[in-house]
Design a protein around this motif. Sequence first.
Motif, short mmCIF file in Angstrom:
data_model
loop_
_atom_site.label_atom_id
_atom_site.label_comp_id
_atom_site.label_asym_id
_atom_site.label_seq_id
_atom_site.Cartn_x
_atom_site.Cartn_y
_atom_site.Cartn_z
N HIS B 368 -12.38 -39.16 -8.25
CA HIS B 368 -12.70 -38.76 -6.89
C HIS B 368 -11.52 -38.16 -6.15
CE1 HIS B 368 -16.52 -40.90 -7.21
NE2 HIS B 368 -15.85 -41.77 -7.91
N CYS B 369 -10.38 -38.20 -6.77
CA CYS B 369 -9.19 -37.75 -6.07
C CYS B 369 -9.32 -36.27 -5.72
CB CYS B 369 -7.94 -37.96 -6.94
SG CYS B 369 -6.43 -37.53 -6.07
N GLY B 370 -8.99 -35.95 -4.51
CA GLY B 370 -9.09 -34.57 -4.07
C GLY B 370 -10.44 -34.25 -3.48
N LYS B 371 -11.33 -35.19 -3.57
CA LYS B 371 -12.64 -34.94 -3.00
C LYS B 371 -12.68 -35.25 -1.52
CE LYS B 371 -16.16 -35.57 -6.42
NZ LYS B 371 -17.13 -36.56 -6.83
N ASP B 372 -11.71 -35.93 -1.05
CA ASP B 372 -11.70 -36.31 0.35
C ASP B 372 -11.40 -35.10 1.19
OD1 ASP B 372 -12.11 -38.72 -0.64
OD2 ASP B 372 -10.24 -39.64 0.04
N LYS B 373 -12.40 -34.29 1.34
CA LYS B 373 -12.12 -33.05 2.05
C LYS B 373 -12.44 -33.18 3.52
CE LYS B 373 -16.40 -31.35 0.20
NZ LYS B 373 -17.41 -31.66 0.97
N TRP B 374 -12.98 -34.31 3.91
CA TRP B 374 -13.23 -34.49 5.35
C TRP B 374 -11.97 -35.10 5.95
CZ3 TRP B 374 -17.09 -31.71 6.65
CH2 TRP B 374 -18.13 -31.52 5.77
N LEU B 375 -11.31 -34.28 6.71
CA LEU B 375 -9.96 -34.61 7.13
C LEU B 375 -9.93 -34.83 8.63
CD1 LEU B 375 -7.07 -34.61 5.90
CD2 LEU B 375 -6.88 -32.27 6.71
N CYS B 376 -9.25 -35.88 9.04
CA CYS B 376 -9.08 -36.14 10.47
C CYS B 376 -7.72 -35.63 10.90
CB CYS B 376 -9.22 -37.62 10.77
SG CYS B 376 -8.97 -38.02 12.51
N SER B 377 -7.59 -35.40 12.19
CA SER B 377 -6.31 -34.88 12.69
C SER B 377 -5.19 -35.91 12.52
CB SER B 377 -6.46 -34.52 14.17
OG SER B 377 -6.91 -35.65 14.89
N CYS B 378 -5.57 -37.15 12.36
CA CYS B 378 -4.54 -38.17 12.18
C CYS B 378 -4.06 -38.22 10.73
CB CYS B 378 -5.07 -39.54 12.59
SG CYS B 378 -6.38 -40.16 11.51
N GLY B 379 -4.66 -37.42 9.87
CA GLY B 379 -4.21 -37.37 8.49
C GLY B 379 -5.08 -38.17 7.54
N THR B 380 -5.97 -38.97 8.06
CA THR B 380 -6.83 -39.75 7.19
C THR B 380 -7.88 -38.84 6.56
OG1 THR B 380 -6.65 -41.34 8.97
CG2 THR B 380 -8.03 -41.95 7.11
N THR B 381 -8.16 -39.11 5.31
CA THR B 381 -9.17 -38.30 4.66
C THR B 381 -10.39 -39.16 4.33
OG1 THR B 381 -8.20 -38.74 2.52
CG2 THR B 381 -7.53 -36.72 3.63
N PRO B 400 -11.67 -33.75 14.02
CA PRO B 400 -11.68 -33.31 12.63
C PRO B 400 -10.72 -32.14 12.45
CG PRO B 400 -13.69 -32.64 13.74
CD PRO B 400 -12.93 -33.48 14.71
N ALA B 401 -10.03 -32.15 11.35
CA ALA B 401 -9.11 -31.04 11.08
C ALA B 401 -9.84 -30.00 10.26
CB ALA B 401 -7.89 -31.55 10.33
N ILE B 402 -9.57 -28.76 10.56
CA ILE B 402 -10.20 -27.68 9.80
C ILE B 402 -9.23 -27.25 8.73
CG2 ILE B 402 -11.13 -25.38 9.91
CD1 ILE B 402 -11.81 -26.01 12.84
N PRO B 403 -9.61 -27.42 7.48
CA PRO B 403 -8.67 -27.10 6.40
C PRO B 403 -8.35 -25.62 6.39
CG PRO B 403 -10.86 -27.50 5.53
CD PRO B 403 -10.91 -27.85 6.98
N LEU B 404 -7.11 -25.34 6.09
CA LEU B 404 -6.69 -23.95 6.01
C LEU B 404 -6.92 -23.46 4.59
CD1 LEU B 404 -3.34 -24.40 7.87
CD2 LEU B 404 -5.18 -22.97 8.69
N ASP B 405 -8.06 -22.90 4.35
CA ASP B 405 -8.19 -22.31 3.01
C ASP B 405 -8.17 -20.80 3.14
OD1 ASP B 405 -11.74 -22.95 2.59
OD2 ASP B 405 -10.52 -22.52 4.30
N ASP B 406 -6.98 -20.32 3.16
CA ASP B 406 -6.78 -18.87 3.21
C ASP B 406 -6.67 -18.30 1.82
OD1 ASP B 406 -4.66 -19.34 6.05
OD2 ASP B 406 -6.80 -18.96 5.95
N THR B 407 -7.00 -19.12 0.86
CA THR B 407 -6.84 -18.65 -0.51
C THR B 407 -7.89 -17.63 -0.87
OG1 THR B 407 -8.14 -20.53 -1.14
CG2 THR B 407 -5.75 -20.71 -1.39
N LYS B 408 -8.98 -17.73 -0.18
CA LYS B 408 -10.07 -16.81 -0.54
C LYS B 408 -9.96 -15.55 0.26
CE LYS B 408 -13.65 -19.57 -0.45
NZ LYS B 408 -15.07 -19.77 -0.43
N GLY B 409 -10.68 -14.55 -0.23
CA GLY B 409 -10.68 -13.18 0.26
C GLY B 409 -10.13 -13.03 1.67
#
Lengths: 610, 512
Positions: B368-381, B400-409
């Motif tokens: 499950h590691c890396g699946k915690d994609k729901w991220l809080c601003s306090c850093g908790t996933t 909620p923190a919005i992940p920076l996924d600028d990897t895509k197009g």
Amino acid sequence: MLSESRLCLLTEDLLIRILHSLGSERKPWRLVCKDFLRLESATRKTLRVLRFEFLLPLLRKFCNIDTLDLSLCPRIHDAAVALLLAQGSPGWTRGLRRLVLSRATGLGHAGLEMLVRACPVLEAVDVSHCWGYGDREAAALSCAARLRELNMDKCLGVTDIGLAKIAVGCGQLEKLSLKWCLEISDLGIDLLCKKCLDLKYLDVSYLKVTNESLRSIASLLKLEVFVMVGCSLVDDVGLRFLEKGCPLLKAIDVSRCDCVSSSGLISVISGHEGLQQLDARYCLSELSAPLVKCLEKLKQMRIIRIDGVRVSDFILHTIGTNCKSLVELGLSKCVGVTNMGIMQLVSGCGNLKILDLTCCRFITNATISIIANCCPDLVCLKLESCDMMTENCLYQLGLNCLLLEELDLTDCSGVDDLALRYLSKCSELIRLKLGLCTNITDIGLAHIACNCPKMTELDLYRCVRIGDDGLAALTSGCKKLTKLNLSYCNRISDRGMDYISHLGELSDLELRGLSNITSIGIRAVAVSCKRLADLDLKHCEKIDDSGFGALAFFSQNLRQVSYTLVLLSLNQVILILSLMRSKSHSSAAFESKLQHLLYKNYKCYLNEHN
Amino acid sequence: MDPKGSLCANSTRSSSLTSPVNALQTNFPSDPSSFYGVRIETPFKEFNLPSPPTQSVLPGEPNKDIMIPDQENCPLSDMSHASKLQDWNPSAMLNNLSFLEEKIHQLRDLVHLIVNKKCQPFGQPHELVTQEQQLVTADLTSIIVQLISSAGSLLPSVRHTLTNTNPLVGQLDQLHGINLPFGSDSSSGLRSQNNSGNKLLDQSTQNDPPNNCEMEQNYNMEEHEPKDEEDIDEGEHLPPGSYEILQLEKEEILAPHTHFCTICGKGFKRDANLRMHMRGHGDEYKTPAALAKPHKETGSEPKLIKRYSCPYAGCKRNKDHKKFQPLKTILCVKNHYKRTHCDKSYTCSRCNTKKFSVMADLKTHEKHCGKDKWLCSCGTTFSRKDKLFGHIALFQGHTPAIPLDDTKGVAEPPDLQNRESNNSVGSNNFCFGSNPSSENAVQNMMDVKGNIDDPMNYFSSLNFEGCNFGGFNEFSQPPFEDSEGSFSFLMSGSFNYAPKFGGGESSSDNLL
């Protein structure tokens, strides 16, 4: 010189009062008088910018505004905002309370955040129809901690995350509209209701929310208006939560909620006897007897809209005898509306201002006469497709309802020139719909034109006997027209277009299917009607490249042109498009639309040449 | 199915119990064992398996049955008691039984007397009859009470659920079994039914730990606080002394192997493996007896329930602790000891932060590691959106923190990215599009395999939440396409589609 010296005698206070009483006539005054220019730039509160290019100098001039409307500048982008904030004196942001960014799709989250952060007292933001907005933009909005009103209609990308951002960031939110934010679910609504306890107005129309959301919403103690149009996952169980909750609820809209039935409405009504507005359009097939019984309790009811419901004389009688303070009643497309029912209704509700009887086909002259007699305050009356009425009832209307501002007579075949003569006594008319009234001629139109100078919207769709002379009368009398529909009035020619070009305020013009107008007429319109924004030229077969060239060249504010089945060469289309793209302020969406049209035209072109 | 079966058996018995005297007389000659036998043996095949010939076992039986005066009464039942119920006091029981027998004899005599009197039609004062009746009922009552009390001590391991649901019936069964000479069979059967039911329950709970521990792991990830799997058995409240406490030494617990070959010294984790190994040491180890599970033969010996104590002094699981809570199995002991009293030596290679002392825990986490994609601003996933929202609702100022996924197009408008990632809720690949696709694929394969291996896990909702099955990703794709199609009428524009489809392709690249 003389006038200026006289004005110098007056104090600033007086000048400001004069300025305010001038209303919309301020422009010529400020153009010729420095005092007025100075005063206006100091006191002007709202700014609605037509062209983005002028924004910077305008903001320099009017730095005391509290409302900035950029809804007509869809091409505003992040870099431009950065420029505005850097170069323009930042004074204008200090007092800005209201920001309208509706359809400003070019603005990204970075620009939005800059803008929001620069305005410390921002209280209201409208980002409706920014369909590309998502969670990042919502996060940018959440920087405005003092936000009280937020309209996010059709921000398609906003999810629960974005809503959570706003709910946490803007805890003082009082009014929030989430219509068509299709990604938002129960979770987001639940969090919103936990964080924004001051909410007074909430619109969750067309969201995929369930009864769980209503359970959360019921905990909002200050909620007054709740709109949930088209929430097809909510049923009576959800409404039952509202029975106990939301003690201050005044208005509820459950239109088009397919799963809501009478019992759900009963529970809402029984919990809130102070309800003032009930919208239940197209969600019930008929009102059950217990619900009618419940309606008796609603003494303070002001607005009822139950379009598409089967009603009976008894129901209308109940409403008439109990809801004495009723101001608006919508019975559009209701089955079972009879003369007797309406008579019983209006005999009780003398305060009615708005009455919608669209498609109530069994209404006759007698009823409308009674309406005219009983409801002298009537402002809006919709009688579309009530084709059993004749000119006699309009006589009564013209006699009694002198406050009438809006009248819909679409498809009422009984309306003729005489009827319009009677009607022209209602000199306050602002909106008049005469579509498909094939019996009216230029004479009838002239009566209206002479007596209704406030007219701003006129619909003459398929009034085939209207010709250029009618337009001559109209344009001389109704100078304030902003919206005019002349589709399929085939007798209109280029001469009529010349008359139309006198309408300086015109912004919306439909000329569909006018086979007699040519590029010359269109050019005249394009040159004179500077505010023209929407133009429909479908099936105007005689308009060619030069007409469109003129449009592209002169109509700087044009936003939307519909011109399928118009003979154009491909090169000309490209020219027009390039001109429009370079000169007009068309948005990305608009450009795409034009490209789409270009593609269609190109296909037509190919077909022609093969 | 066990309670049902026992109930059904009970109903027949309780009906006969309403007139125990009659039952004594009528049922005596009949042979109900066959009648009951069907019921007993069919549902519990497992019970059949070890069934050794009664005679062969009887001699091995301690002198209890000798002490029982009435041989026909319940040697078999006793034996089965002994085999199945480890913790009861035999001498006290014996006293009880002999007392009961006396009582029953007295009662029988009395009833005989009455029956004889009834044969004489006259001279029967009414008072006397009622007195006798009262006497009989009083005796019967005392017998029943005695039976219930002795049965209570007989059934220490019967689940509370079982006894609570219909305690009286369960106890009356005992009564009946003792009353009926041949019925003893059935009563033993019943008891063994209960017992095997318990066994089943026990086994299932004992089998649980791997599953439970995995599920708990999932929780752990959310709560960031390792919990002991042993907490599961906290529902069990064995009276102290009703079980045998074993305490393994630290070295024993931490030893990699527990079964050693007596000949070559090779160590094994499982006894079965050792037995397989032993075959190589000679033919004598190839006999079925040598290859069979050893405890099956000794299963008939009286045994106390075994519970385990943690050797770590001061631990709640240590037997000297005031609120001692025993551990159920050796596996529990091992996991408990490692988790609680050992260093966490296994580090997750993905996040490099989570550490575990039990390998299985690490493997579960890695799934499950890396699946915690729901991220809080306090850093908790969080692995689940609703958990994140619950957290945000709880704490002031957390967003909620919005992940920076600028990897895509890059050409793609940000909103589209957002929508994509939202559409692909639960599919890891969208969020970690930057991962090499091969790695993802491998991960997916692993996950699917792991989940199939463990059916409980496969169906547990927790896993579905973060569904990372390779197949599911494919399913999540079409709705995303569809939704765009449905939005197309709202987004007046055709040129936007190109980058969007590009995004779709790139994500599908990640999938494959």
